[in-house]
Design a protein around this motif. Structure first.
Motif, PDB file in Angstrom:
ATOM      1  N   GLU A   1      36.342   7.914 -32.764  1.00 11.97           N
ATOM      2  CA  GLU A   1      35.753   6.710 -33.760  1.00 11.97           C
ATOM      3  C   GLU A   1      34.337   6.521 -33.267  1.00 11.97           C
ATOM      4  O   GLU A   1      33.645   5.410 -33.843  1.00 11.97           O
ATOM      5  CB  GLU A   1      36.771   5.613 -33.724  1.00 11.97           C
ATOM      6  CG  GLU A   1      36.536   4.860 -32.288  1.00 11.97           C
ATOM      7  CD  GLU A   1      37.555   5.314 -31.285  1.00 11.97           C
ATOM      8  OE1 GLU A   1      37.482   4.622 -30.127  1.00 11.97           O
ATOM      9  OE2 GLU A   1      38.049   6.632 -31.623  1.00 11.97           O
ATOM     10  N   ASP A   2      33.855   6.981 -32.227  1.00 15.06           N
ATOM     11  CA  ASP A   2      32.721   6.633 -31.747  1.00 15.06           C
ATOM     12  C   ASP A   2      31.521   7.809 -32.106  1.00 15.06           C
ATOM     13  O   ASP A   2      30.365   7.913 -31.511  1.00 15.06           O
ATOM     14  CB  ASP A   2      32.735   6.613 -30.095  1.00 15.06           C
ATOM     15  CG  ASP A   2      33.667   5.688 -29.687  1.00 15.06           C
ATOM     16  OD1 ASP A   2      33.461   4.347 -30.416  1.00 15.06           O
ATOM     17  OD2 ASP A   2      34.629   5.890 -28.880  1.00 15.06           O
ATOM     18  N   GLY A   3      31.780   8.611 -33.107  1.00 15.33           N
ATOM     19  CA  GLY A   3      30.708   9.627 -33.582  1.00 15.33           C
ATOM     20  C   GLY A   3      30.588  10.516 -32.613  1.00 15.33           C
ATOM     21  O   GLY A   3      29.525  10.916 -32.391  1.00 15.33           O
ATOM     22  N   PRO A   4      31.644  11.224 -32.046  1.00 12.35           N
ATOM     23  CA  PRO A   4      31.354  12.451 -31.093  1.00 12.35           C
ATOM     24  C   PRO A   4      30.758  13.607 -31.852  1.00 12.35           C
ATOM     25  O   PRO A   4      30.728  13.765 -33.245  1.00 12.35           O
ATOM     26  CB  PRO A   4      32.772  12.920 -30.906  1.00 12.35           C
ATOM     27  CG  PRO A   4      33.575  12.440 -31.701  1.00 12.35           C
ATOM     28  CD  PRO A   4      32.874  11.134 -32.305  1.00 12.35           C
ATOM     29  N   LEU A   5      30.251  14.594 -30.859  1.00 14.76           N
ATOM     30  CA  LEU A   5      29.466  15.887 -31.451  1.00 14.76           C
ATOM     31  C   LEU A   5      30.644  16.629 -32.263  1.00 14.76           C
ATOM     32  O   LEU A   5      31.821  16.806 -31.897  1.00 14.76           O
ATOM     33  CB  LEU A   5      28.905  16.495 -30.628  1.00 14.76           C
ATOM     34  CG  LEU A   5      27.568  16.057 -30.116  1.00 14.76           C
ATOM     35  CD1 LEU A   5      26.952  17.161 -29.268  1.00 14.76           C
ATOM     36  CD2 LEU A   5      26.693  15.735 -31.146  1.00 14.76           C
ATOM     37  N   ARG A   6      30.560  17.264 -33.396  1.00 14.44           N
ATOM     38  CA  ARG A   6      31.397  18.283 -34.001  1.00 14.44           C
ATOM     39  C   ARG A   6      30.534  19.617 -33.828  1.00 14.44           C
ATOM     40  O   ARG A   6      29.402  19.467 -34.283  1.00 14.44           O
ATOM     41  CB  ARG A   6      31.666  17.992 -35.427  1.00 14.44           C
ATOM     42  CG  ARG A   6      32.177  16.430 -35.492  1.00 14.44           C
ATOM     43  CD  ARG A   6      32.952  16.438 -37.074  1.00 14.44           C
ATOM     44  NE  ARG A   6      31.966  16.846 -38.122  1.00 14.44           N
ATOM     45  CZ  ARG A   6      31.032  16.242 -38.704  1.00 14.44           C
ATOM     46  NH1 ARG A   6      30.698  15.006 -38.106  1.00 14.44           N
ATOM     47  NH2 ARG A   6      30.124  16.705 -39.312  1.00 14.44           N
ATOM     48  N   VAL A   7      31.245  20.678 -33.467  1.00 15.60           N
ATOM     49  CA  VAL A   7      30.437  21.862 -33.233  1.00 15.60           C
ATOM     50  C   VAL A   7      31.116  23.001 -33.885  1.00 15.60           C
ATOM     51  O   VAL A   7      32.383  22.867 -33.953  1.00 15.60           O
ATOM     52  CB  VAL A   7      30.262  22.178 -31.547  1.00 15.60           C
ATOM     53  CG1 VAL A   7      29.528  20.845 -30.887  1.00 15.60           C
ATOM     54  CG2 VAL A   7      31.715  22.432 -31.047  1.00 15.60           C
ATOM     55  N   VAL A   8      30.423  24.132 -34.004  1.00 17.80           N
ATOM     56  CA  VAL A   8      31.073  25.275 -34.725  1.00 17.80           C
ATOM     57  C   VAL A   8      31.069  26.296 -33.577  1.00 17.80           C
ATOM     58  O   VAL A   8      30.085  26.822 -33.030  1.00 17.80           O
ATOM     59  CB  VAL A   8      30.260  25.783 -35.975  1.00 17.80           C
ATOM     60  CG1 VAL A   8      30.862  27.208 -36.411  1.00 17.80           C
ATOM     61  CG2 VAL A   8      29.870  24.856 -36.899  1.00 17.80           C
ATOM     62  N   ALA A   9      32.160  26.576 -32.810  1.00 16.68           N
ATOM     63  CA  ALA A   9      32.380  27.536 -31.903  1.00 16.68           C
ATOM     64  C   ALA A   9      31.811  28.792 -31.982  1.00 16.68           C
ATOM     65  O   ALA A   9      31.911  29.316 -32.820  1.00 16.68           O
ATOM     66  CB  ALA A   9      33.734  27.409 -31.410  1.00 16.68           C
ATOM     67  N   ALA A  10      31.090  29.112 -30.913  1.00 16.42           N
ATOM     68  CA  ALA A  10      30.257  30.566 -30.919  1.00 16.42           C
ATOM     69  C   ALA A  10      29.208  30.495 -31.847  1.00 16.42           C
ATOM     70  O   ALA A  10      28.582  31.881 -32.037  1.00 16.42           O
ATOM     71  CB  ALA A  10      31.497  31.527 -31.129  1.00 16.42           C
TER      72      ALA A  10
END
Length: 240
Positions: free
Chosen positions: A158-167
């Motif tokens: 709920e705190d706006g963490p990073l979202r990443v595209v692995a590799a």
């Protein structure tokens, strides 16, 4: 779009796997316990109060921040990644909360702070931020860099963490269409980090973040580590 389990159950978040291997394969790794809560509290007292700002890109100008960068480089959990001659060349401070909130579209981190402009065909994307000179770094330099995101607060979903595209860092510099395709094909992972933990990340990794929806603060010190000698005549503005 697929999503990795956010709680660290996937191989990319397993603290038992070597951080360097995960960083090279996936472009990121989460180390959940690096600094104790007392150290996080002491660092927080050096920073603006929650809700007062969104942050700064120039913290490495402060002596305490340079000392912290050297401490991170010597830390047993980070030494396999950073103790290869890398030095800190930037520290940005990000403070996200309901009072100071934003979202970040998917992107790669390409700009780095340097002492001044250099005329070279491999250098482009010059800009000025907070009175300092930035340039889009060449791919071979970006591939050697490591970002260390030190979380001074617990960062949950709920705190706006990073979202990443692995590799996705393995594809080099991605044009917008290629970045959109990589994100569509995924998988995408959310990266919550507990207080005192760090997220390691390659700058070329595609990443984004949503607005915070919870009532906590998300304060992060984002260190950028790079080779001590920059190419093409560039000079780092600061290093620690």
């Amino acid at each position: 779009m697929r999503t990795h389990p956010p709680s660290g159950s996937g191989p990319s978040c397993s603290p038992s796997a070597p951080a360097l291997a995960r960083l090279d394969a996936d472009g990121y790794a989460v180390l959940p316990r690096l600094l104790p809560a007392a150290d996080c509290a002491a660092l927080s007292r050096r920073l603006p109060a929650p809700g007062s700002t969104t942050g700064s890109r120039c913290l490495l100008a402060q002596p305490w921040c340079r000392t912290l960068a050297r401490r991170l480089r010597r830390h047993a959990l980070l030494a396999p990644v950073l103790d290869r001659g890398l030095v800190a060349v930037q520290c940005s401070y990000f403070q996200k909360s309901l009072a100071r909130n934003w979202l970040v579209p998917v992107h790669q981190d390409l700009s780095v702070p340097v002492a001044g402009r250099v005329d070279h065909p491999a250098l482009q994307g010059w800009s000025e931020k907070e009175g300092e000179c930035f340039v889009q770094a060449p791919r071979d330099l970006l591939e050697q860099m490591v970002a260390v995101r030190l979380h001074l607060d617990a960062c949950g979903l709920e705190d706006g963490p990073l979202r990443v595209v692995a590799a996705s860092h393995l594809g080099g510099l991605l044009a917008p269409a290629a970045a959109s395709a990589a994100r569509r094909d995924g998988p995408e992972a959310e990266c919550p980090v507990p207080r005192g933990g760090v997220m390691l990340m390659r700058p070329l990794l595609l990443h984004a973040s949503s607005k915070a929806t919870g009532h906590g603060a998300r304060r992060v010190l984002h260190f950028l580590f790079a080779p001590p000698i920059a190419p093409h005549g560039l000079q780092w503005r600061r290093r620690a």
